[in-house]
Design a protein around this motif. Structure first.
Motif, PDB file in Angstrom:
ATOM      1  N   GLU A 144       1.194  12.143  -0.358  1.00  0.00           N
ATOM      2  CA  GLU A 144       1.134  10.832   0.277  1.00  0.00           C
ATOM      3  C   GLU A 144      -0.282  10.281   0.176  1.00  0.00           C
ATOM      4  N   GLY A 145      -0.379   9.019  -0.115  1.00  0.00           N
ATOM      5  CA  GLY A 145      -1.684   8.379  -0.202  1.00  0.00           C
ATOM      6  C   GLY A 145      -1.637   6.994   0.403  1.00  0.00           C
ATOM      7  N   TRP A 146      -2.800   6.454   0.678  1.00  0.00           N
ATOM      8  CA  TRP A 146      -2.909   5.095   1.226  1.00  0.00           C
ATOM      9  C   TRP A 146      -3.450   4.188   0.135  1.00  0.00           C
ATOM     10  N   PHE A 147      -2.788   3.048  -0.063  1.00  0.00           N
ATOM     11  CA  PHE A 147      -3.112   2.134  -1.155  1.00  0.00           C
ATOM     12  C   PHE A 147      -3.511   0.781  -0.581  1.00  0.00           C
ATOM     13  N   ALA A 148      -4.545   0.202  -1.160  1.00  0.00           N
ATOM     14  CA  ALA A 148      -4.963  -1.151  -0.771  1.00  0.00           C
ATOM     15  C   ALA A 148      -5.170  -1.960  -2.045  1.00  0.00           C
ATOM     16  N   LEU A 149      -4.511  -3.110  -2.124  1.00  0.00           N
ATOM     17  CA  LEU A 149      -4.630  -3.989  -3.286  1.00  0.00           C
ATOM     18  C   LEU A 149      -5.588  -5.116  -2.943  1.00  0.00           C
ATOM     19  N   VAL A 150      -6.685  -5.195  -3.694  1.00  0.00           N
ATOM     20  CA  VAL A 150      -7.698  -6.232  -3.489  1.00  0.00           C
ATOM     21  C   VAL A 150      -7.880  -6.960  -4.816  1.00  0.00           C
ATOM     22  N   GLY A 151      -7.328  -8.172  -4.909  1.00  0.00           N
ATOM     23  CA  GLY A 151      -7.394  -8.890  -6.179  1.00  0.00           C
ATOM     24  C   GLY A 151      -6.670  -8.108  -7.255  1.00  0.00           C
ATOM     25  N   SER A 152      -7.407  -7.731  -8.309  1.00  0.00           N
ATOM     26  CA  SER A 152      -6.803  -6.947  -9.394  1.00  0.00           C
ATOM     27  C   SER A 152      -7.245  -5.489  -9.333  1.00  0.00           C
ATOM     28  N   THR A 153      -7.733  -5.050  -8.172  1.00  0.00           N
ATOM     29  CA  THR A 153      -8.203  -3.674  -8.010  1.00  0.00           C
ATOM     30  C   THR A 153      -7.311  -2.940  -7.024  1.00  0.00           C
ATOM     31  N   LEU A 154      -6.862  -1.746  -7.410  1.00  0.00           N
ATOM     32  CA  LEU A 154      -6.027  -0.917  -6.540  1.00  0.00           C
ATOM     33  C   LEU A 154      -6.861   0.260  -6.046  1.00  0.00           C
ATOM     34  N   HIS A 155      -7.081   0.298  -4.728  1.00  0.00           N
ATOM     35  CA  HIS A 155      -7.842   1.380  -4.116  1.00  0.00           C
ATOM     36  C   HIS A 155      -6.872   2.436  -3.590  1.00  0.00           C
ATOM     37  N   ASP A 190      -5.922  13.944   1.939  1.00  0.00           N
ATOM     38  CA  ASP A 190      -7.017  14.760   2.462  1.00  0.00           C
ATOM     39  C   ASP A 190      -8.278  13.943   2.698  1.00  0.00           C
ATOM     40  N   GLY A 191      -8.159  12.601   2.587  1.00  0.00           N
ATOM     41  CA  GLY A 191      -9.285  11.736   2.923  1.00  0.00           C
ATOM     42  C   GLY A 191     -10.200  11.407   1.772  1.00  0.00           C
ATOM     43  N   ARG A 192      -9.928  11.953   0.582  1.00  0.00           N
ATOM     44  CA  ARG A 192     -10.801  11.667  -0.565  1.00  0.00           C
ATOM     45  C   ARG A 192     -10.426  10.334  -1.197  1.00  0.00           C
ATOM     46  N   ARG A 193     -11.405   9.485  -1.353  1.00  0.00           N
ATOM     47  CA  ARG A 193     -11.161   8.182  -1.962  1.00  0.00           C
ATOM     48  C   ARG A 193     -11.349   8.299  -3.466  1.00  0.00           C
ATOM     49  N   GLN A 194     -10.329   7.919  -4.209  1.00  0.00           N
ATOM     50  CA  GLN A 194     -10.385   8.042  -5.659  1.00  0.00           C
ATOM     51  C   GLN A 194     -11.031   6.808  -6.278  1.00  0.00           C
ATOM     52  N   GLU A 195     -11.398   6.961  -7.540  1.00  0.00           N
ATOM     53  CA  GLU A 195     -11.988   5.833  -8.257  1.00  0.00           C
ATOM     54  C   GLU A 195     -10.972   4.693  -8.314  1.00  0.00           C
ATOM     55  N   PRO A 196     -11.366   3.492  -7.892  1.00  0.00           N
ATOM     56  CA  PRO A 196     -10.411   2.368  -7.882  1.00  0.00           C
ATOM     57  C   PRO A 196      -9.868   2.085  -9.276  1.00  0.00           C
ATOM     58  N   LEU A 197      -8.606   1.673  -9.321  1.00  0.00           N
ATOM     59  CA  LEU A 197      -7.969   1.312 -10.586  1.00  0.00           C
ATOM     60  C   LEU A 197      -8.150  -0.172 -10.837  1.00  0.00           C
ATOM     61  N   GLN A 198      -8.809  -0.524 -11.946  1.00  0.00           N
ATOM     62  CA  GLN A 198      -8.924  -1.918 -12.350  1.00  0.00           C
ATOM     63  C   GLN A 198      -7.642  -2.269 -13.101  1.00  0.00           C
ATOM     64  N   LEU A 199      -6.732  -2.936 -12.412  1.00  0.00           N
ATOM     65  CA  LEU A 199      -5.384  -3.123 -12.959  1.00  0.00           C
ATOM     66  C   LEU A 199      -5.370  -3.956 -14.232  1.00  0.00           C
ATOM     67  N   ARG A 200      -6.311  -4.877 -14.364  1.00  0.00           N
ATOM     68  CA  ARG A 200      -6.334  -5.679 -15.600  1.00  0.00           C
ATOM     69  C   ARG A 200      -6.800  -4.858 -16.796  1.00  0.00           C
ATOM     70  N   HIS A 242       6.069  -5.467  -7.851  1.00  0.00           N
ATOM     71  CA  HIS A 242       5.821  -6.879  -8.146  1.00  0.00           C
ATOM     72  C   HIS A 242       4.338  -7.220  -7.956  1.00  0.00           C
ATOM     73  N   ALA A 243       3.738  -6.717  -6.876  1.00  0.00           N
ATOM     74  CA  ALA A 243       2.333  -7.024  -6.599  1.00  0.00           C
ATOM     75  C   ALA A 243       1.410  -6.436  -7.658  1.00  0.00           C
ATOM     76  N   ILE A 244       1.696  -5.188  -8.091  1.00  0.00           N
ATOM     77  CA  ILE A 244       0.863  -4.545  -9.115  1.00  0.00           C
ATOM     78  C   ILE A 244       1.024  -5.243 -10.460  1.00  0.00           C
ATOM     79  N   GLN A 245       2.256  -5.612 -10.794  1.00  0.00           N
ATOM     80  CA  GLN A 245       2.480  -6.342 -12.053  1.00  0.00           C
ATOM     81  C   GLN A 245       1.702  -7.658 -12.063  1.00  0.00           C
ATOM     82  N   LYS A 246       1.759  -8.360 -10.938  1.00  0.00           N
ATOM     83  CA  LYS A 246       1.061  -9.640 -10.849  1.00  0.00           C
ATOM     84  C   LYS A 246      -0.445  -9.444 -10.957  1.00  0.00           C
ATOM     85  N   ALA A 247      -0.960  -8.435 -10.262  1.00  0.00           N
ATOM     86  CA  ALA A 247      -2.402  -8.185 -10.282  1.00  0.00           C
ATOM     87  C   ALA A 247      -2.881  -7.699 -11.646  1.00  0.00           C
ATOM     88  N   ALA A 248      -1.983  -7.035 -12.409  1.00  0.00           N
ATOM     89  CA  ALA A 248      -2.358  -6.496 -13.715  1.00  0.00           C
ATOM     90  C   ALA A 248      -2.258  -7.514 -14.832  1.00  0.00           C
TER      91      ALA A 248
END
Length: 885
Positions: free
Chosen positions: A537-548, A553-563, A602-608
């Motif tokens: 399980e993970g927590w996801f936040a979509l900011v513009g075209s970036t998926l955090h 376990d609390g480790r924040r991964q490198e954000p995904l630049q969806l574009r 839908h949100a990820i497709q739009k952001a990408a």
């Protein structure tokens, strides 16, 4: 080790056996020999009530329930052992007296047992009673010995490793010995393995922060139950707590208490926060929170989960035992007093004011310092600032137990269910309630924050069918696969509510995502990296075209630049998961609820996808070049470098328009192929993209400066000016310009065949890139200069130049082979087997350099006249000479 040596120890009254004995601050242990790591018996020092001489060379160690007689080599050794044992026992008794003032506590193995029970251990006839406690595993002969604290040995888990062996068995491996355990059932085994793995994690964690905070005497015992060595804390309440109380604190929600580990959450513990805990201490905190605890309601280290939960709800959520501030109930006076307190070093006063109802965001009346935090900063009160920062999102509601507000006040909200109607909403104690109006006390409905799985900020389509507002809306998705729509009068109010709800339902491990200006926030299951065996399980936040992404376990991964995704495969609900793939990284996202999952897809497709007509809004490659530009350049490099009049000839207008549309919609899905796409159509598409580009390649701000630079007569000065202007461009514009000029540099290398030298290319691309009518010759001069001085302006090194020359040579050879009628370079005959490697299933296929796996699969199926069904999936694998896929 205060003392150690060889002593005969008696397993029975009249027989002495030679044993190696060690004494440290916690245990008296004896071993078969001094080389052994694990003891035959351990006796807690805290259980020793008396040590006395009993004759020549002998002394007796008396515990609460058992006596042990030892015989030393001589009287001098015996006297040294007696003196040392008595000294340590007296020290432990003194510490126990201090501890009793807070709560009764027992020894480490019995007070904080994370897991206990009987297990079979290879080498022992009978089952042993095994206890996992903190960073150690203790072995006892039976449950009675466990109760008395008289054990066999303990295992330090910082050197341990747990491995499952069979259905009921598992090994605990250390460098000194392998302990082979067997549980009664497979489920029991899994529970033991999980408990021991958690113990290893705790053992390998960093103790530096804990040791510094434990330097304060009151912090050495849990603020709630009195257990020793508590290694958890509530960073907003400034209390140090044990592991069992920490679990109940989490149940109160992050709006009440924010739980962190002293040993594992290293990033949280700044120097200011550590100093705050050293200044506060559990004593100061409890002088406020536990000022009026009746003895009958207090808890101890042995209290059960329900007792702890009841006590902590009363203590922190209800404030039942707190020491009320004299200004309690007078909001205006509380806020005014808080503004004064934060400018001093009186943390106790700030604590009392804040947790009796003062607002951490109240208006100070000072335009230069509008909040208490700003006042504390101006006054240089670092610890006051730290305390206020950790309580900015705490859910304290003026001390009123029955009524609560979001962010300290009630806001109006519109609830959208089957019909749109105005409702009065409150957010309190982890429950979002909506009422008929602000006078009603019984809610029409409730949403518990722990049931929320996703919060999108949106301008929902449902609003457009009603007379309500079209902006300022947000959605709430729940575990029951229900969707609630809310709307407010303006977007700012909607975001304020969204943030307040998010603070209540986001797990502490992902709290840092709350600082982002997210459009969608929620929890999903995913697989990625080296953990493809199971979804976590993970927590996801979509900011513009970036998926955090923040893992469980609390480790924040490198954000995904969806574009910048190489590929985005979206599965149908109930089928394969959504799969964003970047160079070197693939993430498989799974949804458990249809509504929520489809919303994320839908949100990820739009952001990408491309979202505008400027360069930065396009789908990009890893090197920040628009994917559309990269696709066109790559195709022309492969198929059009020797095409006469490339870029000067115009392609078909309809085909150019159509190709540009599909590339702008999603360039990742477009594969330009020779025979299907004419090079002039592709070249025209690239030119039209740059001509219609919003803000232009050189940008409106800097374009005049580029044109002006052409007037410089000194070539060296002109190149220097171009380099400065290049550095001033936005990163995407700079990368795109380099890629384009690099391509044109290659094109002019083939001017003998394509008739497009540097000057001709400049005439075509000057007006296109500067979006002019072609009358100003300066635009062409800029492009010509950039191509002519490509190496100097773009700082191209020898390695890059050699790579380009090799590529040009390879392209020329391929074209020569093609024009001479010989087989095109890259084509080869490949043997393909259908499902099984048998003679009757083999097919020989000519594979070209541009053939895809999909095309190869379809060709084989067509040859064998196999009809594809709707649910059929075919895969194509390449196998090496060792027959490994």
């Amino acid at each position: 080790i205060p003392s150690n040596g060889s002593l005969p120890s008696p397993p029975r009254s009249y027989i002495y056996q030679r044993r190696w004995v060690k004494l440290d601050t916690d245990y008296l242990r004896y071993f078969d020999s001094e080389k052994d790591t694990y003891s035959k018996r351990l006796i807690p020092v805290s259980s020793i009530s008396r040590v006395s001489s009993v004759g020549d060379q002998k002394f007796e160690v008396v515990t609460n329930n058992r006596n042990f007689v030892f015989r030393a080599e001589n009287d001098a050794d015996r006297n040294e052992w007696i003196r040392t044992l008595q000294q340590i026992a007296e020290e432990r008794k003194g510490k126990a007296a201090v501890r009793t003032s807070m709560s009764l506590a027992t020894d480490s193995a019995t007070e904080l047992a994370d897991k206990s029970g009987f297990l079979e251990l290879r080498g022992f006839k009978h089952k042993l009673f095994v206890v996992v406690a903190g960073d150690k595993v203790f072995l006892y002969k039976n449950a009675e010995d466990y109760r008395l604290g008289i054990g066999i040995t303990y295992i330090e888990m910082n050197v341990g490793n747990v491995k499952e062996v069979d259905r009921r068995g598992f090994d605990l491996t250390t460098p000194y010995r392998i302990f082979s355990f067997s549980a009664d059932s497979e489920q029991e085994k899994e529970e033991w393995v999980e408990a021991m793995q958690q113990s290893i994690t705790e053992a390998l964690s960093n103790s530096e922060v804990a040791e510094r905070i434990w330097a304060v005497e009151s912090n050495r015992f849990c603020a709630d139950c009195g257990s020793p060595k508590p290694d958890w804390a509530s960073i907003n309440l400034c209390v140090v707590i044990c592991k069992r109380c920490a679990g109940e604190h989490r149940g109160l929600g992050p709006g009440i208490t924010k739980v962190r580990s002293l040993k594992m959450d290293r990033k949280v513990w700044t120097e200011e926060l550590i100093e705050l805990f050293q200044r506060f201490g559990n004593i100061m905190a409890n002088q406020f929170w536990a000022a009026n605890v009746p003895p009958s309601e207090a808890i101890s280290p042995t209290s059960g989960s329900q007792e702890r939960k009841r006590f902590l709800i009363a203590k922190y959520r209800e404030g039942k035992y707190r020491h009320y501030h004299p200004l309690f109930g007078n909001q205006e006076e509380l806020d005014r007093a808080l503004c004064a307190a934060v400018t001093t070093s009186d943390l106790a006063e700030t604590q009392a004011l804040l947790f009796c109802g003062a607002s951490v965001t109240c208006d100070t009346g000072d335009p230069q310092c509008p909040t208490p935090l700003a006042l504390a900063e101006r006054s240089g009160q670092r610890l006051q600032m730290e305390f206020l920062l950790h309580n900015k999102t705490s859910g304290w509601f003026g001390g009123c137990h029955g009524v609560g507000q979001s962010s300290g006040r009630l806001l109006r909200a519109l609830l959208c269910c089957a019909e749109f109607s105005r409702r009065w909403c409150t957010l309190q104690d982890g429950v979002l309630s909506y009422y008929e109006n602000d006078r009603n006390t019984v809610p029409n409905g409730e949403i518990r924050v722990e049931e929320i799985v996703c919060l999108p900020l949106c301008s929902c389509m449902a609003w457009h069918s009603c007379s309500g507002p079209h902006e300022g809306t947000f959605e709430v998705y729940t575990e029951a696969d229900r969707l609630y729509l809310f709307g407010l009068e303006n977007p700012a109010s909607a975001r304020e509510w969204l943030k307040s709800i998010a603070k209540s339902f986001v797990h502490p491990c992902a709290e840092e995502l709350l600082a982002l200006d997210f459009e969608r926030l929620g929890r999903l299951h995913y697989k990625g990296g080296l953990t493809l065996e199971r979804a976590q399980e993970g927590w996801f936040a979509l900011v513009g075209s970036t998926l955090h992404v923040c893992s469980e376990d609390g480790r924040r991964q490198e954000p995904l630049q969806l574009r910048k995704l190489q590929e985005l495969c979206d599965g149908v609900w109930g089928e394969p998961p959504a799969e964003p793939r970047r160079a070197g990284r693939t993430l498989y996202i799974q949804g458990e609820r249809k509504l929520d999952f489809l919303g994320w897809v839908h949100a990820i497709q739009k952001a990408a996808s491309s979202s505008g007509d400027t360069l930065s809004e396009q789908q990009l490659t890893e090197s920040d070049v628009p994917l559309l530009v990269d696709r066109c350049i790559d195709y022309i490099t492969q198929c059009g470098l020797t095409s006469e009049g490339i870029y000067r000839k115009s392609g078909q207008n309809s085909k150019t328009t159509s190709l540009l549309e599909v590339l702008q919609r999603d360039a990742r899905c477009v594969r330009l192929k020779e025979g299907e796409h004419h090079v002039d159509d592709v070249a025209n598409t690239l030119k039209r993209f740059f001509r219609d580009l919003g803000d232009g390649l050189f940008t409106r701000r800097w374009a005049p400066n580029w044109l002006w630079a052409t007037a410089l007569e000194d070539e060296e000065a002109k190149v220097g000016e171009y380099r400065q202007l290049l550095a001033a461009l936005p990163p995407v514009n700079r990368a795109t310009l380099k890629a384009l000029i690099n391509h044109l540099f290659r094109v002019q290398c083939f001017s003998g065949e394509n008739q497009m030298n540097t000057h001709n290319l400049a005439i075509v691309f000057g007006p296109t890139l500067f979006q002019m009518d072609g009358k100003d010759y300066k635009a062409g001069r800029v492009v010509e200069d950039l191509i002519s001085h490509y190496v100097e302006i773009f700082n191209v090194n020898d390695q890059e130049m050699k790579k380009q020359q090799d590529e040009i040579t390879a392209i020329m050879k391929m074209r020569e082979a093609s024009s001479s009628g010989t087989q095109q370079a890259g084509d080869f005959i490949c043997t393909v087997y259908l499902e099984e490697k048998k003679t009757e299933t083999e097919q020989h296929v000519k594979v070209s350099a541009t053939m895809t796996a999909e095309e190869l699969t379809f060709e084989i199926l067509d040859r064998r006249k196999i009809v594809m069904k709707e649910k059929d999936y075919w895969s194509c694998f390449e196998v090496n000479e060792r027959e490994e896929a």
